[in-house]
Design a protein around this motif. Structure first.
Motif, PDB file in Angstrom:
ATOM      1  N   TRP A  33      -3.043  -8.335   1.833  1.00 11.71           N
ATOM      2  CA  TRP A  33      -3.256  -6.917   2.177  1.00 11.71           C
ATOM      3  C   TRP A  33      -4.732  -6.564   2.220  1.00 11.71           C
ATOM      4  O   TRP A  33      -5.148  -5.731   3.027  1.00 11.71           O
ATOM      5  CB  TRP A  33      -2.443  -6.014   1.259  1.00 11.71           C
ATOM      6  CG  TRP A  33      -0.989  -6.170   1.591  1.00 11.71           C
ATOM      7  CD1 TRP A  33      -0.045  -6.846   0.881  1.00 11.71           C
ATOM      8  CD2 TRP A  33      -0.336  -5.741   2.805  1.00 11.71           C
ATOM      9  NE1 TRP A  33       1.155  -6.855   1.562  1.00 11.71           N
ATOM     10  CE2 TRP A  33       0.999  -6.186   2.730  1.00 11.71           C
ATOM     11  CE3 TRP A  33      -0.754  -5.048   3.939  1.00 11.71           C
ATOM     12  CZ2 TRP A  33       1.929  -5.931   3.761  1.00 11.71           C
ATOM     13  CZ3 TRP A  33       0.161  -4.796   4.959  1.00 11.71           C
ATOM     14  CH2 TRP A  33       1.483  -5.234   4.864  1.00 11.71           C
ATOM     15  N   ILE A  47       1.097   2.555  13.282  1.00 11.73           N
ATOM     16  CA  ILE A  47       1.988   2.623  12.118  1.00 11.73           C
ATOM     17  C   ILE A  47       2.489   4.050  11.929  1.00 11.73           C
ATOM     18  O   ILE A  47       3.691   4.291  11.783  1.00 11.73           O
ATOM     19  CB  ILE A  47       1.217   2.226  10.823  1.00 11.73           C
ATOM     20  CG1 ILE A  47       0.485   0.905  10.997  1.00 11.73           C
ATOM     21  CG2 ILE A  47       2.134   2.250   9.611  1.00 11.73           C
ATOM     22  CD1 ILE A  47       1.290  -0.324  10.835  1.00 11.73           C
ATOM     23  N   ALA A  74       1.113   2.168  -3.477  1.00  6.20           N
ATOM     24  CA  ALA A  74       1.061   1.261  -2.313  1.00  6.20           C
ATOM     25  C   ALA A  74       0.756   2.070  -1.055  1.00  6.20           C
ATOM     26  O   ALA A  74       1.391   1.906  -0.017  1.00  6.20           O
ATOM     27  CB  ALA A  74       2.392   0.497  -2.177  1.00  6.20           C
ATOM     28  N   ALA A  75      -0.250   2.929  -1.161  1.00  7.74           N
ATOM     29  CA  ALA A  75      -0.493   3.965  -0.149  1.00  7.74           C
ATOM     30  C   ALA A  75      -1.031   3.416   1.166  1.00  7.74           C
ATOM     31  O   ALA A  75      -0.969   4.107   2.188  1.00  7.74           O
ATOM     32  CB  ALA A  75      -1.470   5.006  -0.702  1.00  7.74           C
ATOM     33  N   GLY A  76      -1.586   2.190   1.179  1.00  6.82           N
ATOM     34  CA  GLY A  76      -2.195   1.717   2.421  1.00  6.82           C
ATOM     35  C   GLY A  76      -3.222   2.742   2.884  1.00  6.82           C
ATOM     36  O   GLY A  76      -4.023   3.252   2.085  1.00  6.82           O
ATOM     37  N   ASP A  98      -3.393   1.968  -4.438  1.00  2.00           N
ATOM     38  CA  ASP A  98      -2.922   0.719  -3.814  1.00  2.00           C
ATOM     39  C   ASP A  98      -3.538  -0.416  -4.638  1.00  2.00           C
ATOM     40  O   ASP A  98      -4.592  -0.236  -5.237  1.00  2.00           O
ATOM     41  CB  ASP A  98      -3.416   0.624  -2.362  1.00  2.00           C
ATOM     42  CG  ASP A  98      -2.633  -0.401  -1.546  1.00  2.00           C
ATOM     43  OD1 ASP A  98      -1.827   0.010  -0.694  1.00  2.00           O
ATOM     44  OD2 ASP A  98      -2.824  -1.625  -1.763  1.00  2.00           O
ATOM     45  N   PHE A  99      -2.886  -1.577  -4.661  1.00  2.00           N
ATOM     46  CA  PHE A  99      -3.491  -2.663  -5.444  1.00  2.00           C
ATOM     47  C   PHE A  99      -4.550  -3.429  -4.655  1.00  2.00           C
ATOM     48  O   PHE A  99      -5.251  -4.260  -5.212  1.00  2.00           O
ATOM     49  CB  PHE A  99      -2.460  -3.580  -6.084  1.00  2.00           C
ATOM     50  CG  PHE A  99      -1.770  -4.617  -5.212  1.00  2.00           C
ATOM     51  CD1 PHE A  99      -1.804  -4.576  -3.832  1.00  2.00           C
ATOM     52  CD2 PHE A  99      -1.056  -5.651  -5.817  1.00  2.00           C
ATOM     53  CE1 PHE A  99      -1.147  -5.520  -3.065  1.00  2.00           C
ATOM     54  CE2 PHE A  99      -0.402  -6.612  -5.071  1.00  2.00           C
ATOM     55  CZ  PHE A  99      -0.452  -6.540  -3.689  1.00  2.00           C
ATOM     56  N   MET A 124      -4.735   0.356  -8.025  1.00  2.00           N
ATOM     57  CA  MET A 124      -3.714   0.330  -9.077  1.00  2.00           C
ATOM     58  C   MET A 124      -2.509  -0.499  -8.638  1.00  2.00           C
ATOM     59  O   MET A 124      -2.026  -0.337  -7.518  1.00  2.00           O
ATOM     60  CB  MET A 124      -3.258   1.768  -9.354  1.00  2.00           C
ATOM     61  CG  MET A 124      -2.654   1.967 -10.712  1.00  2.00           C
ATOM     62  SD  MET A 124      -2.011   3.644 -10.863  1.00  2.00           S
ATOM     63  CE  MET A 124      -3.475   4.603 -11.133  1.00  2.00           C
ATOM     64  N   ASP A 125      -2.047  -1.335  -9.525  1.00  2.00           N
ATOM     65  CA  ASP A 125      -0.828  -2.089  -9.258  1.00  2.00           C
ATOM     66  C   ASP A 125       0.350  -1.213  -9.669  1.00  2.00           C
ATOM     67  O   ASP A 125       0.420  -0.752 -10.820  1.00  2.00           O
ATOM     68  CB  ASP A 125      -0.840  -3.396 -10.066  1.00  2.00           C
ATOM     69  CG  ASP A 125       0.287  -4.335  -9.624  1.00  2.00           C
ATOM     70  OD1 ASP A 125       1.369  -3.841  -9.239  1.00  2.00           O
ATOM     71  OD2 ASP A 125       0.078  -5.553  -9.673  1.00  2.00           O
ATOM     72  N   ALA A 126       1.285  -0.998  -8.760  1.00  2.00           N
ATOM     73  CA  ALA A 126       2.425  -0.123  -9.040  1.00  2.00           C
ATOM     74  C   ALA A 126       3.316  -0.681 -10.150  1.00  2.00           C
ATOM     75  O   ALA A 126       4.098   0.046 -10.755  1.00  2.00           O
ATOM     76  CB  ALA A 126       3.243   0.079  -7.776  1.00  2.00           C
ATOM     77  N   GLU A 127       3.192  -1.975 -10.420  1.00  2.00           N
ATOM     78  CA  GLU A 127       4.001  -2.552 -11.497  1.00  2.00           C
ATOM     79  C   GLU A 127       3.415  -2.229 -12.866  1.00  2.00           C
ATOM     80  O   GLU A 127       4.029  -2.516 -13.900  1.00  2.00           O
ATOM     81  CB  GLU A 127       4.073  -4.079 -11.328  1.00  2.00           C
ATOM     82  CG  GLU A 127       4.838  -4.506 -10.095  1.00  2.00           C
ATOM     83  CD  GLU A 127       4.892  -6.021  -9.977  1.00  2.00           C
ATOM     84  OE1 GLU A 127       4.986  -6.707 -11.008  1.00  2.00           O
ATOM     85  OE2 GLU A 127       4.835  -6.522  -8.843  1.00  2.00           O
ATOM     86  N   MET A 148       6.756  -5.743  -3.746  1.00  2.00           N
ATOM     87  CA  MET A 148       6.312  -5.997  -5.120  1.00  2.00           C
ATOM     88  C   MET A 148       7.112  -7.150  -5.715  1.00  2.00           C
ATOM     89  O   MET A 148       8.301  -7.278  -5.463  1.00  2.00           O
ATOM     90  CB  MET A 148       6.481  -4.726  -5.960  1.00  2.00           C
ATOM     91  CG  MET A 148       5.581  -3.613  -5.466  1.00  2.00           C
ATOM     92  SD  MET A 148       5.925  -2.051  -6.278  1.00  2.00           S
ATOM     93  CE  MET A 148       5.118  -0.926  -5.115  1.00  2.00           C
TER      94      MET A 148
HETATM   95  C1  LIG Z   1       3.417  -2.258   4.450  1.00  2.00           C
HETATM   96  S1  LIG Z   1       2.006  -1.568   3.691  1.00  2.00           S
HETATM   97  C2  LIG Z   1       2.478   0.137   3.604  1.00  2.00           C
HETATM   98  C3  LIG Z   1       1.310   1.084   3.484  1.00  2.00           C
HETATM   99  C4  LIG Z   1       1.643   2.564   3.498  1.00  2.00           C
HETATM  100  N1  LIG Z   1       2.422   2.943   2.344  1.00  2.00           N
HETATM  101  C5  LIG Z   1       2.354   2.956   4.769  1.00  2.00           C
HETATM  102  O1  LIG Z   1       3.546   3.282   4.715  1.00  2.00           O
HETATM  103  O2  LIG Z   1       1.714   2.954   5.829  1.00  2.00           O
HETATM  104  C6  LIG Z   1       2.238  -2.100   2.035  1.00  2.00           C
HETATM  105  C7  LIG Z   1       1.143  -1.709   1.075  1.00  2.00           C
HETATM  106  O3  LIG Z   1       1.620  -1.985  -0.242  1.00  2.00           O
HETATM  107  C8  LIG Z   1       0.552  -2.430  -1.026  1.00  2.00           C
HETATM  108  N2  LIG Z   1       1.129  -3.126  -2.194  1.00  2.00           N
HETATM  109  C9  LIG Z   1       1.916  -4.222  -2.208  1.00  2.00           C
HETATM  110  N3  LIG Z   1       2.262  -4.538  -3.472  1.00  2.00           N
HETATM  111  C10 LIG Z   1       1.694  -3.626  -4.279  1.00  2.00           C
HETATM  112  C11 LIG Z   1       1.694  -3.403  -5.675  1.00  2.00           C
HETATM  113  N4  LIG Z   1       2.334  -4.222  -6.516  1.00  2.00           N
HETATM  114  N5  LIG Z   1       1.005  -2.342  -6.178  1.00  2.00           N
HETATM  115  C12 LIG Z   1       0.331  -1.523  -5.343  1.00  2.00           C
HETATM  116  N6  LIG Z   1       0.270  -1.694  -4.008  1.00  2.00           N
HETATM  117  C13 LIG Z   1       0.964  -2.717  -3.477  1.00  2.00           C
HETATM  118  C14 LIG Z   1      -0.264  -3.280  -0.062  1.00  2.00           C
HETATM  119  O4  LIG Z   1      -1.585  -3.473  -0.506  1.00  2.00           O
HETATM  120  C15 LIG Z   1      -0.168  -2.463   1.230  1.00  2.00           C
HETATM  121  O5  LIG Z   1      -1.231  -1.561   1.351  1.00  2.00           O
END
Ligand SMILES: C[S@@+](CC[C@H](N)C(=O)[O-])C[C@H]1O[C@@H](n2cnc3c(N)ncnc32)[C@H](O)[C@@H]1O
Length: 299
Positions: A33, A47, A74-76, A98-99, A124-127, A148
């Protein structure tokens, strides 16, 4: 084409993975990512246009009110959270997380260009949510949980940081049979003798939360009392094949990273086969590839 349909489906893998394998998966995913962030910044419109309705559904279910604190996990690039930021107003606040540090930078830059001034941005890691118990009013997470490695831990974290009565809304993907926009490339790769990266049904895979029944049981397991689910169609539109190829090579997570490892002749050949494979999705305005999200609201 060849060896069977792209929607080849199978049960989600629920066998326990070792802690080391999960850590390795997390590190790999974060790297993917981080590498995708520049493409997501450049092509954010692709997107957002396809999935705007999903983002709006999530915000609607969290129903942010002026003065509240809302977190996006995981805001992207952050767009779903920015809809909530407008609703909480100047006395409220969005914590966009987002992580991937690179993705957090993209979201921060995007907030600047959209004039969102009531948001903070955190890696931040959502876990493992770095917030106090009962700290927030609502949580949004669009297309993040299924990626995740331990989404059950992330759901429990959500319950912990949500105040009583607070709401969580998230979206994941249903199975491959409903998502040719992503299933088709996996099929083509296998047919061409490549091993697509990762197991889409295993931990962190696209379809790892495709079952509504399983998702409901995870939500209950995390301590939420109520859950509502709704499947929602998503339409990925591309003006021409070049647009879809850009999507695959610059936005498509692990697939995009895998495609970058191929030699130029290998990639050119694959491109030719993919173009043939999506011919059935061509219409007068280019291509439209359907998908179906599973939207979930819990409290
Ligand atoms: C498919 S993208 C979606 C981004 C955004 N939420 C959207 O809908 O456009 C997935 C996102 O999840 C984040 N991500 C994956 N695992 C994660 C975790 N454990 N904690 C935080 N972010 C995470 C990635 O870094 C990436 O930005």
């Amino acid at each position: 084409m060849g060896k069977g349909p792209f929607w080849h489906s199978r049960a989600v893998d629920q066998s326990p993975a070792s802690a080391a394998a999960l850590d390795e998966g997390r590190a790999r995913s974060k790297g993917v990512w981080d590498e995708m962030a520049a493409g997501w910044q450049r092509h954010n419109d692709v997107i957002w246009q396809a999935s705007l309705q999903v983002g709006e559904w999530l915000v609607d279910k969290v129903a942010p009110e002026p003065g509240q604190t809302i977190v996006e996990l995981a805001a992207g690039p952050g767009d779903t959270g920015f809809v909530a930021a407008r609703l909480v107003g100047k006395d409220g606040r969005l914590i966009s997380t987002d992580f991937s540090p690179n993705m957090v930078e993209v979201a921060e830059a995007r907030a600047g260009s959209l004039g969102v001034s009531n948001a903070e941005f955190r890696v931040m890691d959502a876990e493992n949510i770095d917030l106090a118990d009962n700290a927030v009013d609502g949580i949004l997470c669009r297309f993040g949980f299924m990626l995740m490695l331990d989404p059950q831990a992330a759901l429990a974290e959500c319950r912990r940081v949500l105040r009583p009565g607070g709401r969580l809304a998230f979206a994941v993907w249903t199975g491959p049979e409903k998502n040719p926009w992503v299933g088709i490339i996996g099929m083509v790769l296998r047919q061409q003798g490549y091993e697509p990266p990762g197991d889409p049904f295993g931990p962190g895979g696209m379809y790892s939360m495709a079952s509504e029944e399983q998702v409901r049981s995870m939500i209950a397991g995390a301590g939420f009392q109520q859950a509502e689910t709704e499947e929602m169609e998503v339409h990925w539109r591309f003006e021409d094949f070049a647009g879809f190829w850009t999507f695959l090579t610059e936005l498509a997570g692990g697939i995009a990273v895998f495609l970058r490892t191929l030699s130029n002749p290998e990639r050119d050949e694959l491109r030719r086969v993919v173009e043939k494979a999506i011919e059935g999705f061509r219409d007068g305005q280019g291509y439209e590839l359907p998908g179906v999200a599973l939207n979930v609201a819990a409290s």
